[in-house]
Motif scaffolding. Structure first.
Motif, PDB file in Angstrom:
ATOM      1  N   SER A 176       0.833  -1.204   0.000  1.00 53.73           N
ATOM      2  CA  SER A 176       0.000   0.000   0.000  1.00 53.73           C
ATOM      3  C   SER A 176       0.869   1.256   0.000  1.00 53.73           C
ATOM      4  N   HIS A 177       1.898   1.265   0.833  1.00 53.78           N
ATOM      5  CA  HIS A 177       2.765   2.433   0.844  1.00 53.78           C
ATOM      6  C   HIS A 177       3.521   2.571  -0.479  1.00 53.78           C
ATOM      7  N   MET A 178       3.754   1.444  -1.150  1.00 48.42           N
ATOM      8  CA  MET A 178       4.441   1.530  -2.440  1.00 48.42           C
ATOM      9  C   MET A 178       3.539   2.205  -3.475  1.00 48.42           C
ATOM     10  N   VAL A 179       2.257   1.877  -3.477  1.00 46.75           N
ATOM     11  CA  VAL A 179       1.351   2.579  -4.390  1.00 46.75           C
ATOM     12  C   VAL A 179       1.328   4.055  -4.046  1.00 46.75           C
ATOM     13  N   TRP A 180       1.289   4.337  -2.744  1.00 43.88           N
ATOM     14  CA  TRP A 180       1.231   5.746  -2.356  1.00 43.88           C
ATOM     15  C   TRP A 180       2.466   6.480  -2.859  1.00 43.88           C
ATOM     16  N   LEU A 181       3.628   5.875  -2.665  1.00 41.15           N
ATOM     17  CA  LEU A 181       4.864   6.518  -3.117  1.00 41.15           C
ATOM     18  C   LEU A 181       4.838   6.733  -4.619  1.00 41.15           C
ATOM     19  N   GLY A 182       4.447   5.682  -5.337  1.00 41.02           N
ATOM     20  CA  GLY A 182       4.480   5.774  -6.789  1.00 41.02           C
ATOM     21  C   GLY A 182       3.554   6.853  -7.312  1.00 41.02           C
ATOM     22  N   THR A 183       2.293   6.823  -6.858  1.00 40.87           N
ATOM     23  CA  THR A 183       1.341   7.781  -7.409  1.00 40.87           C
ATOM     24  C   THR A 183       1.649   9.198  -6.941  1.00 40.87           C
ATOM     25  N   THR A 184       2.079   9.339  -5.689  1.00 40.76           N
ATOM     26  CA  THR A 184       2.381  10.691  -5.222  1.00 40.76           C
ATOM     27  C   THR A 184       3.578  11.263  -5.946  1.00 40.76           C
ATOM     28  N   SER A 185       4.578  10.422  -6.204  1.00 39.43           N
ATOM     29  CA  SER A 185       5.731  10.961  -6.904  1.00 39.43           C
ATOM     30  C   SER A 185       5.350  11.340  -8.333  1.00 39.43           C
ATOM     31  N   ILE A 186       4.400  10.609  -8.938  1.00 37.07           N
ATOM     32  CA  ILE A 186       3.936  11.033 -10.264  1.00 37.07           C
ATOM     33  C   ILE A 186       3.237  12.377 -10.165  1.00 37.07           C
ATOM     34  N   ASP A 187       2.402  12.540  -9.129  1.00 37.92           N
ATOM     35  CA  ASP A 187       1.697  13.809  -8.964  1.00 37.92           C
ATOM     36  C   ASP A 187       2.669  14.965  -8.837  1.00 37.92           C
ATOM     37  N   LEU A 188       3.801  14.724  -8.187  1.00 36.38           N
ATOM     38  CA  LEU A 188       4.746  15.811  -7.961  1.00 36.38           C
ATOM     39  C   LEU A 188       5.865  15.797  -8.985  1.00 36.38           C
ATOM     40  N   GLY A 189       5.704  15.047 -10.047  1.00 37.40           N
ATOM     41  CA  GLY A 189       6.613  15.205 -11.157  1.00 37.40           C
ATOM     42  C   GLY A 189       7.780  14.250 -11.211  1.00 37.40           C
TER      43      GLY A 189
END
Lengths: 421, 206, 205
Positions: free
Chosen positions: A140-153
């Motif tokens: 779950s934290h891996m999805v969070w990291l992945g999608t959040t890092s996409i959101d922030l570029g």
């Protein structure tokens, strides 16, 4: 003079009739530009809202004045369906609420049902459930990291994070046959014991996973863009976080050291050696640090759980609760009767109610079951951590820039299946 | 030579071998271009969207099948992939997104919930997105594995390559809502949405 | 049994109903009118210090004779103690209870959800409207026991109503600016806002 000419005059310094450069005299107030607030609509189909969340944002220029979240675009009636299902039939539904950490949801429901029925599970099952919970925390934290890092570029951490997810998916598939919708628990045990090479595979994962974590850490933690976009953004103080009923990494990033695993231990979590990760500033950056460190702590717990994994049965020896093995059900009259009764009538729970909160990756996942003595619950209530965490979003985003709203919304770590249920 | 001319009848026109060959060539060029550079519009709602993301990520990498560019704007998309369950509250949204997509457009319904309502046979859930928008490929599974989705995409490729620009029947007409505001007649929707299988027995609470 | 129950009885007397224990959790019933006082007392008294609201939800039983219960889960983070407070309402009668949003901001959406699913009116809630179903949803309150699993209307009618909804409906600018002053609005405007009508202010009509 039309509005357009006023704007032109304001935009160009120009010269006056005598050819002298025009200057705004000191002490004269700016003319009223007639600013209006603007409403923009983000979602429900928008890549940065992490699902079908819809945000209506009132903007003054680029500053967020107010955020109105509109929910319910993924309302699937879980709680109503639960009233029409046997306790074991609800477990497949729990997969689909928080589909980023399905195994932990299965465990949460099974624990509540067992508390309601007064069942004590076997030692091996306890450790296996800890393994299930912590594996879920990592993916779950891996999805969070992945999608959040996409959101922030940043695109690279997404690929690394999903690589790790695939490795856990392999293990989940080895165990349950499904990548995502695992349904791994049953009331009183698990749907199956782990296969032979599962332990070796998980050990290999726990050895190699810290390398990915340190790579992500190296790419993001001191990255100027990342730091600039997350530090000091979306701050919540400890008192506000408690008053908003936040839980999980959101609460701990604000400096409240509350972790259900430590404070109301279940599954013998008090016997494991791990740290509760607490932030200091309560901003998006601290939430990132808390989640990153929680991954390493989850890895530690996984290693300890693998070391202590005892032999023995995974299911309790109560034929009224646990289905007999297929071979016995086909050959033994008594086993067949138990099989038939469980499938047709379900497992009856005594009159009463039980609440169990477990520390899910998103926060405290509560399962509240009310029984009137039949095999189907009167009420199956999910205390949805990300729903409650999201309710602090308007408070956090007000006054920030629109681009910060994306970062703040990402930092809540919502999963709409659970927000809307 | 003669039997070739006789078998090539082009939409009721006189048999003309060269014209037929030319049309085949044009169809082949157009359809291959379309099929091999689909721009997917991921309408990801629930669990299937996670598998969709896994399909897009490095291990399965559907860019290999020409879907490198994900169009998050429906105006620049070819294929709508509805990944996940569709509650009634979301129904007007998917309809609007479908209407906003330019022709030619295709729809993949990914997963049991999008195709039939899945396990959610209740008050909140659309029982199959084909009551809202026309669907080209249904991918079964709960959720489908990435291989399943890739197979669905390849099926769609096959379907696209079988189309012809020279059919005189209007091939891909817009399917607007009728004056009742529905895509299908009400009786048909009720029939599609009827409970089946195990969920027939799940009316009873307690 | 949680010692808070005795302290509650000593302070509020007859406003505290029966208390019981189920699966190790203490449940205490509170009279509807005393709810807000009890909650504020439980949070602010240092010996109690129930500073964290875990959950607000409701339970309706299959037995139609039993009252509908509004359930509050409270927790003291420092003392690591839990208490479940319940208020009983008559499902055929007036489903009104005071909102605890003044005590805990976190109750905001939870109460909206209970309103959406059960039709319980929380008096004093700053913005009580449907949260999960859309605002013009007419079938009723889904988690009530008299609500059928598949809804009241035929599937075709449900699809028709869903497609007729406006996907971009939102609060108007005027509503946003008055949302904070909601309590001071005239009753008819509150009623209109509650029904989900948008952007109709007395001035604009």
């Amino acid at each position: 003079m039309s509005k357009r000419t006023v704007e032109l005059e304001l935009a160009t310094p120009g010269v006056d009739a005598r050819g002298e450069p025009l200057r705004v005299p000191l002490g004269v107030a700016e003319p009223d530009l007639g600013t209006e607030h603007m409403l923009i609509n983000i979602g429900p189909q928008h890549p940065a809202t992490h699902g079908v969340l819809r945000l209506v944002v009132e903007l003054d220029g680029e500053t967020v004045v107010r955020v109105i979240p509109h929910l319910g675009y993924l309302h699937s009636g879980f709680e109503k369906l639960g009233e029409y299902r046997h306790y074991n039939q609800i477990i497949p539904l729990t997969d689909r609420t928080d589909y980023l950490s399905p195994m932990a949801n299965n465990v949460g429901f099974a624990l509540a049902a067992e508390k309601l029925m007064g069942i004590t599970i076997t030692p091996r099952c306890t450790v296996l459930r800890v393994i299930a919970c912590e594996m879920s925390r990592i993916i779950s934290h891996m999805v969070w990291l992945g999608t959040t890092s996409i959101d922030l570029g940043a695109f690279t951490p997404f690929l690394w994070a999903f690589q790790e997810r695939e490795r856990i998916y392999n293990l989940q598939e080895m165990w349950t046959g499904a990548r995502l919708t695992t349904s791994v628990t049953r009331v009183g045990g698990m749907m199956a014991d782990v296969p032979d090479d599962f332990v070796a595979g998980l050990r290999h994962f726990t050895r190699t996973f810290p390398k990915t974590l340190s790579e992500i850490d190296r790419v993001l933690t001191r990255n100027a863009v990342w730091v600039g976009r997350t530090q000091g953004v979306g701050v919540l103080t400890a008192a506000e976080a408690i008053n908003h009923s936040l839980s999980g990494p959101m609460l701990r990033a604000s400096g409240v050291a509350y972790d259900v695993r430590k404070d109301k231990p279940y599954l013998d979590y008090e016997t494991y050696d791990f740290d509760v990760v607490v932030g200091e500033h309560g901003d998006v950056y601290d939430r990132y640090l808390v989640r990153l460190e929680e991954c390493s702590q989850a890895n530690r717990i996984l290693q300890q759980a693998l070391d202590r994994l005892p032999d023995g049965p995974v299911n309790i020896a109560d034929p009224r609760v646990i289905l007999p093995p297929k071979s016995r059900a086909m050959n033994d009259m008594e086993a067949m009767i138990y099989h038939f009764k469980q499938v047709m009538e379900g497992v009856k729970a005594p009159v009463g109610e039980a609440y169990v909160g477990i520390e899910n990756p998103k926060g405290e996942l509560g399962t509240y079951l009310v029984s009137d003595g039949t095999a189907k619950p009167v009420r199956w209530r999910i205390r949805p951590p990300s729903f409650i965490n999201l309710s602090a979003l308007p408070r956090m985003a007000a006054g920030h820039l629109l681009s910060d709203l994306i970062a703040i919304n990402a930092s809540v770590d919502i999963v709409m299946g659970e927000v809307d249920r | 030579m003669k039997h070739v001319i006789e078998t090539k009848t082009v939409s009721g026109q006189s048999p003309n071998y060269l014209l037929a060959k030319f049309q085949d060539l044009v169809d082949w060029a157009v359809n291959s271009s379309r099929a091999n550079s689909l721009w997917p519009m991921p309408f990801g709602t629930a669990c299937c969207a996670i598998e969709f993301m896994a399909t897009a990520a490095s291990r399965y990498d559907f860019a290999r099948f020409g879907m490198e560019r994900q169009a998050f704007s429906p105006r620049q998309a070819d294929v709508l992939i509805c990944a996940g369950r569709l509650p009634f509250k979301l129904a007007p949204v998917i309809r609007r997104i479908y209407d906003q997509m330019p022709q030619p457009k295709w729809v993949i319904s990914m997963g049991a919930c999008a195709s039939t309502g899945g396990i959610f046979d209740n008050y909140a859930m659309v029982q199959g997105i084909d009551t809202i928008v026309p669907v080209d490929v249904y991918v079964p599974g709960c959720p489908p594995r990435p291989e399943g989705l890739l197979y669905g995409v390849l099926l769609l490729h096959k379907k696209i390559k079988g189309e012809s620009l020279f059919d005189h029947v209007p091939r891909r007409e817009e399917q607007p809502l009728d004056d009742r505001g529905l895509r299908l007649p009400p009786g048909e929707i009720d029939e599609i949405s009827e409970p089946f299988g195990n969920s027939v027995h799940q009316f009873r609470s307690a | 049994m949680n010692p808070s129950v005795d302290a509650l009885r000593a302070t509020f007397g007859t406003a505290i109903g029966r208390a019981l224990e189920s699966c190790g959790d203490t449940i205490v019933y509170v009279a509807r009118d005393a709810l807000l006082d009890v909650m504020a007392w439980l949070r602010d008294t240092p010996e109690q210090a129930y500073d964290y609201l875990v959950d607000v939800t409701a339970v309706e039983y299959r037995d139609r004779e039993r009252p509908l219960e509004v359930v509050y889960g409270l927790r003291s983070l420092a003392r690591r103690a839990d208490l479940r407070v319940k208020v009983e309402l008559d499902p055929q009668g007036d489903l009104t209870v005071n909102s605890v949003v003044p005590v805990w901001r976190g109750a905001d959406w939870l109460e909206r959800e209970a309103y959406d699913m059960f039709g319980i009116t929380f008096q004093g809630h700053p913005d009580l409207r449907r949260i999960l179903m859309w605002e013009t949803y007419t079938e009723g309150f889904p988690l009530r026991k008299d609500f059928p699993l598949r809804g009241r209307f035929s599937r075709a009618e449900q699809v028709r109503q869903a497609l007729a909804a406006h996907p971009e409906a939102h609060y108007s600018m005027e509503e946003l600016s008055i949302a904070e002053a909601y309590e001071e609005l005239p009753a008819d405007m509150k009623e209109r806002l509650r029904r989900g009508e948008h952007g109709k202010l007395p001035d604009s009509e």
